[in-house]
Design an enzyme around this catalytic site. Structure first.
Site, short mmCIF file in Angstrom:
data_model
loop_
_atom_site.label_atom_id
_atom_site.label_comp_id
_atom_site.label_asym_id
_atom_site.label_seq_id
_atom_site.Cartn_x
_atom_site.Cartn_y
_atom_site.Cartn_z
N GLY A 115 0.84 -1.19 0.00
CA GLY A 115 0.00 0.00 0.00
C GLY A 115 0.88 1.24 0.00
N GLU A 174 7.31 3.23 4.38
CA GLU A 174 7.69 4.33 5.27
C GLU A 174 9.15 4.76 5.17
OE1 GLU A 174 6.76 1.20 6.25
OE2 GLU A 174 7.96 0.49 7.94
N ASN A 175 9.73 4.82 3.95
CA ASN A 175 11.10 5.30 3.83
C ASN A 175 11.21 6.67 4.49
OD1 ASN A 175 11.42 3.14 1.82
ND2 ASN A 175 10.18 4.50 0.56
N HIS A 177 -0.63 6.28 8.85
CA HIS A 177 0.13 5.09 9.21
C HIS A 177 1.62 5.28 8.88
CE1 HIS A 177 0.56 0.58 9.51
NE2 HIS A 177 1.60 0.86 8.75
N GLU A 178 1.88 5.73 7.66
CA GLU A 178 3.28 5.89 7.25
C GLU A 178 3.97 6.99 8.05
OE1 GLU A 178 4.36 3.49 5.49
OE2 GLU A 178 2.31 2.78 5.14
N GLU A 188 4.63 -2.29 13.07
CA GLU A 188 3.36 -2.29 12.34
C GLU A 188 2.13 -2.16 13.23
OE1 GLU A 188 3.40 -1.57 9.53
OE2 GLU A 188 5.34 -2.19 8.74
ZN LIG Z 1 3.41 -0.04 8.22
#
Ligand SMILES: [Zn+2]
Length: 852
Positions: free
Chosen positions: A269, A272-273, A305-306, A328
């Site tokens: 989806g 998260e860099n 979320h990210e 997570e």
């Molecule tokens: Zn995540």
């Protein structure tokens, strides 16, 4: 010598700082690179072992503090994805500068350094290059110590065509044209100390939004050209959630800038860099004036979320892949907090009940697994990216937060981040921090939830003025030999005694707990507020007391849980199925869309269980159930209506027109859709997804062709997805055959094809066709689709609910195991077993209730 397990790199050397220079070739799908790594040598050695995969190394040399050069040779251990660098002279302890020149490929498998393609405004195929490194694909882009705990500083330089844009984790410090080459060199600042799986570089034609600022750091949304008008909503929630986290965590955003980047081909989806979060387009780009509320919520969720990961995951990282839930589960939990804070009217914690219920469903299987389990080889971690890590993890954190009290919990989190920033941590470190801030025995309680699969079924009965609460493990399949597993379950109670409502909290640690009340209860709700990760079964007396006035006594989330728990115990054979069906008749006036999701989900399930002759009887019941409320809601929103009610209207009409097969609704849906085509502004946005599904359900070739074209010319990612997935919802075999072909002929991106295939398997009219197609094209699918998606596609088999199909499915997957899924394939198969067992056990009841 150090004693390191074989799946980990030797601990004789570790990196401090990487300077990486890459020149991607977007025409030939290759790249050349060189890196200079500041390495600390801990023990004398002639060897450096690091990770590399599908890379060619041209030259290796290492330089000591005095400038002495030692040229090395390279051998590869391909199965271990490692390169062994050997040097003629011993490397003594201290700091060295390692240099490697190499080249690699821009693959089309959506992992490592990969290519993505799209058609530009003139219809020309255009290529961009992006990265996706989690869990262990950084090694496909540059040789590295590819383990989460081996954090280092990364300085990236990209040499790219003059007309292109480059994005990486940190801000650009310099852009220099390279005269005569048509190229420019883009130099990025040093990143903070972080893990390899968080490194990112993206090269292509990008447009970027005007920045907003959080903690003085610019936040932008980047897209391929022509899509900037879809960035406003993502930027708004991006800014709001980053601000929220900065305050909640008590620590400013750790990067120097933040770009949210939409990539046309993307396996997950989002990722998260640090400072360069990548998304699939549907999860970031959206038209906030036209999208349905549920679609807006999805973007808000993913962006939040990210952003939450910038601290949980990026600043503090799990030491090894067994601790993935620390990343997570927290990001999922924090995502709810941020969205709830941003738009309280969405009641995000109430709709989290849907996710919690989905996790309870998987976790009630005998093939479930603990949230955290030992992971040796990183490949085993692929099995962790699922609902038990994300949603169960988030749910048990929510339960803990509500038990301890939000301020005390928040203090513990902030302490944990402060203590472990720029470093890595384990689950035990988290409990230490929360115990220090709350003085509560958090570890003993949480160990029962994190290291133990499953959850309890809590039974409740009244004994005079006592409430007797007991626990046993919940399983869908009974095998008569249940273990004596216990959980430390926080019990939230709302009870009315002598006309007065009281609330209290208790901890159920043993098999049974007796709570003395001030008198015998008029009624009681156990799992009040709905935060507990367990199911509740009331004695029949207590259930009758509750359902006497269900809307007044239970909140929406409590009603949701009552339905969801009763359905689960009916599936498991612990409650008569008829009791569940009778319960539904109490909900004709229900106005919460989540509660309706809890009702309609099992209706879909029953539809799949029934024979074609029995289905009309179910459809009649659904029409009876939905009729009064849909009449009352009508087809258009009232002035100033809450968006949740608009969503409810859409969902109920959609269910009535498909699952209920209601002719009048179908006719009106066609009329309203005709208005929509003539003038989009005349129809409420929350109605559109249902109109499309009803038209597909009733549609023939002309509608199919129209939808197919609309998906190709769609103006937004959501619209493209809506019409593309509608192609799996038709009922005529010829049309479904065309959709099946599209999953493999290149018409549908490989990021979507497996999920389209899953929808086809779930379509009761197409399931057998889809199942035959899957078997026939299995090898091709496994080769073409992104690795992480094959096991998710296979989830569609849960709809193949006949004993004959179940036998075929079981045989097929015994002969064709899915390597990446861990226990996920067993879970899909067991879900199918539960459905077939229920079908067989309840055959007589189903016949009575749904006479054919
Ligand atoms: Zn995540």
């Amino acid at each position: 010598m150090t004693d390191t397990p074989s799946y980990k790199l030797p601990e004789t050397t570790y990196p401090e700082r990487y300077a990486i220079r890459l020149t991607p070739d977007l025409t030939h799908f290759t790249f050349v690179g060189e890196e200079s790594v500041t390495v600390t040598v801990k023990e004398p050695t002639q060897e450096i072992v690091l990770n590399a995969c599908e890379l060619i190394v041209h030259k290796v040399w290492i330089v000591d503090a005095n400038g002495n050069t030692n040229e090395g040779s390279t051998t590869f251990d391909e199965s271990a994805e490692r390169a062994v660098l050997r040097f003629p002279r011993v490397l003594t302890p201290g700091e060295w500068q390692l240099h490697i020149s190499f080249e690699g490929i821009l693959n089309d498998k959506l992992r490592g350094f990969y290519r993505s393609s799209y058609k530009d405004a003139d219809g020309q195929d255009t290529i961009l290059a992006s990265t996706q490194f989690e869990s262990t694909d950084a090694r496909r882009a540059f040789p590295c110590w590819d383990e989460p705990a081996l954090k280092a500083v990364f300085q990236v330089t990209l040499v790219i065509d003059e007309g292109l844009t480059a994005i990486s984790n940190a801000a650009i410090v310099q852009e220099t044209p390279q005269p005569g080459t048509g190229k420019k060199e883009v130099i990025f600042a040093d990143s903070m100390k972080m893990s390899t799986y968080l490194v990112a570089f993206i090269v292509g034609e990008f447009e970027t939004s005007e920045p907003t600022y959080v903690d003085g750091k610019p936040l932008r949304v980047c897209s391929i050209p022509g899509k900037q008008h879809l960035t406003k909503f993502g930027q708004a929630i991006g800014t709001a959630s980053l601000q929220f986290f900065s305050q909640y965590y008590g620590r400013p955003y750790p990067g120097d800038k933040l770009d949210l980047i939409a990539i046309p081909d993307f396996a997950a989806g989002a990722m998260e860099n640090l400072g360069a979060i990548t998304f699939r387009e549907t999860a970031l780009l959206i038209d906030e004036d036209a999208a349905a509320r549920s679609e807006l919520e999805r973007v808000a969720d993913v962006v939040s979320h990210e952003n939450a990961h910038m601290w949980f995951g990026d600043l503090v990282t799990m030491r090894w892949w067994n601790g993935l839930w620390l990343n997570e589960a927290f990001a999922t939990f924090m995502e709810m907090m941020a969205v709830d804070n941003w738009k309280p009217e969405w009641q995000r914690w109430t709709s989290f009940a849907v996710s919690r219920a989905a996790a309870l469903q998987v976790d009630g299987l005998r093939s479930s697994r603990p949230i955290e389990f030992p992971v040796k080889h990183p490949e085993e971690a692929a099995a962790m990216f699922n609902i038990l890590t994300y949603e169960k993890g988030a749910a048990v954190l929510r339960m803990l937060e509500q038990y301890l009290g939000p301020p005390a919990f928040q203090k513990g989190i902030s302490r944990y981040l402060q203590k472990h920033e720029y470093d890595s941590a384990e689950t035990t470190d988290l409990w230490d921090a929360i115990e220090e801030s709350t003085q509560q025995p958090v570890r003993t309680m949480m160990d029962t939830w994190v290291f133990q699969a499953g959850y309890p079924l809590i039974s409740v009965e009244a004994d005079g003025a006592d409430l007797v609460i007991s626990q046993q493990p919940f399983y869908y399949l009974q095998n008569g030999m249940d273990d004596a597993k216990h959980w430390q379950a926080p019990i939230f109670i709302k009870v009315q005694v002598n006309g007065e409502i009281q609330t209290q909290t208790a901890l159920l640690g043993d098999a049974e707990l007796r709570l003395s009340l001030s008198g015998s209860p008029d009624w009681a709700v156990v799992n009040a507020g709905g935060h507990g990760f367990y199911r509740v079964r009331y004695s029949s007396d207590m259930l009758n007391q509750l359902t006497g006035n269900i809307q007044a006594r239970l909140s929406a989330i409590e009603r949701f849980n009552l339905i969801s728990d009763t359905w689960a115990t009916a599936q498991a054979g612990l409650t008569p199925l008829t009791a569940y069906l009778d319960l539904l008749t109490l909900f004709q006036e229900e106005t919460d869309h989540n509660v309706w999701a809890a009702i309609l989900g099992p209706c879909h399930y029953l539809y799949r269980l029934l024979s074609p002759a029995q289905r009309p009887a179910l459809q009649r019941r659904i029409r009876d159930l939905l009729g009064p409320l849909t009449q009352q809601l009508g087809w258009s929103p009232k002035d100033g209506e809450n968006a949740l009610i608009s969503q409810l209207r859409g969902e109920l009409l959609g269910a009535l027109g498909t699952l209920g097969d209601d002719r009048a609704t179908q006719e009106e849906a066609h009329n309203v859709y005709a208005h929509y085509k003539a003038d989009r502004d005349t129809v409420d946005r929350n109605l559109i997804p249902s109109l499309v599904s009803i038209l597909a359900y009733t549609g023939r070739a002309n509608v199919y062709e129209e939808f197919r074209q609309t998906s190709q010319t769609a103006k937004t990612p959501q619209e493209e997805q809506r019409y593309q997935f509608a192609l799996a919802a038709f009922r005529h075999q010829d049309l479904l055959k065309q959709t099946l072909v599209m999953t493999l002929n290149g018409d549908v991106r490989t990021q979507n094809a497996p999920y389209l295939m899953r929808s086809l398997l779930m379509n009761t009219d197409g399931r057998e066709l889809a199942w035959a197609f899957l078997q026939e094209h299995w090898e091709e699918m496994a080769e073409k689709f992104p690795d992480n998606s094959v096991i998710r596609m296979c989830e569609g088999i849960v709809a193949l609910v006949t004993p004959e199909l179940e036998a075929e499915v079981t045989d097929f997957f015994a002969a064709h195991p899915v390597p990446q899924g861990g226990k996920m394939m067993d879970q899909h198969l067991e879900k199918l077993r539960v459905a077939v067992a229920c079908q067989q056990r309840e055959a007589a009841n189903l016949e009575t209730y749904f006479p054919g």
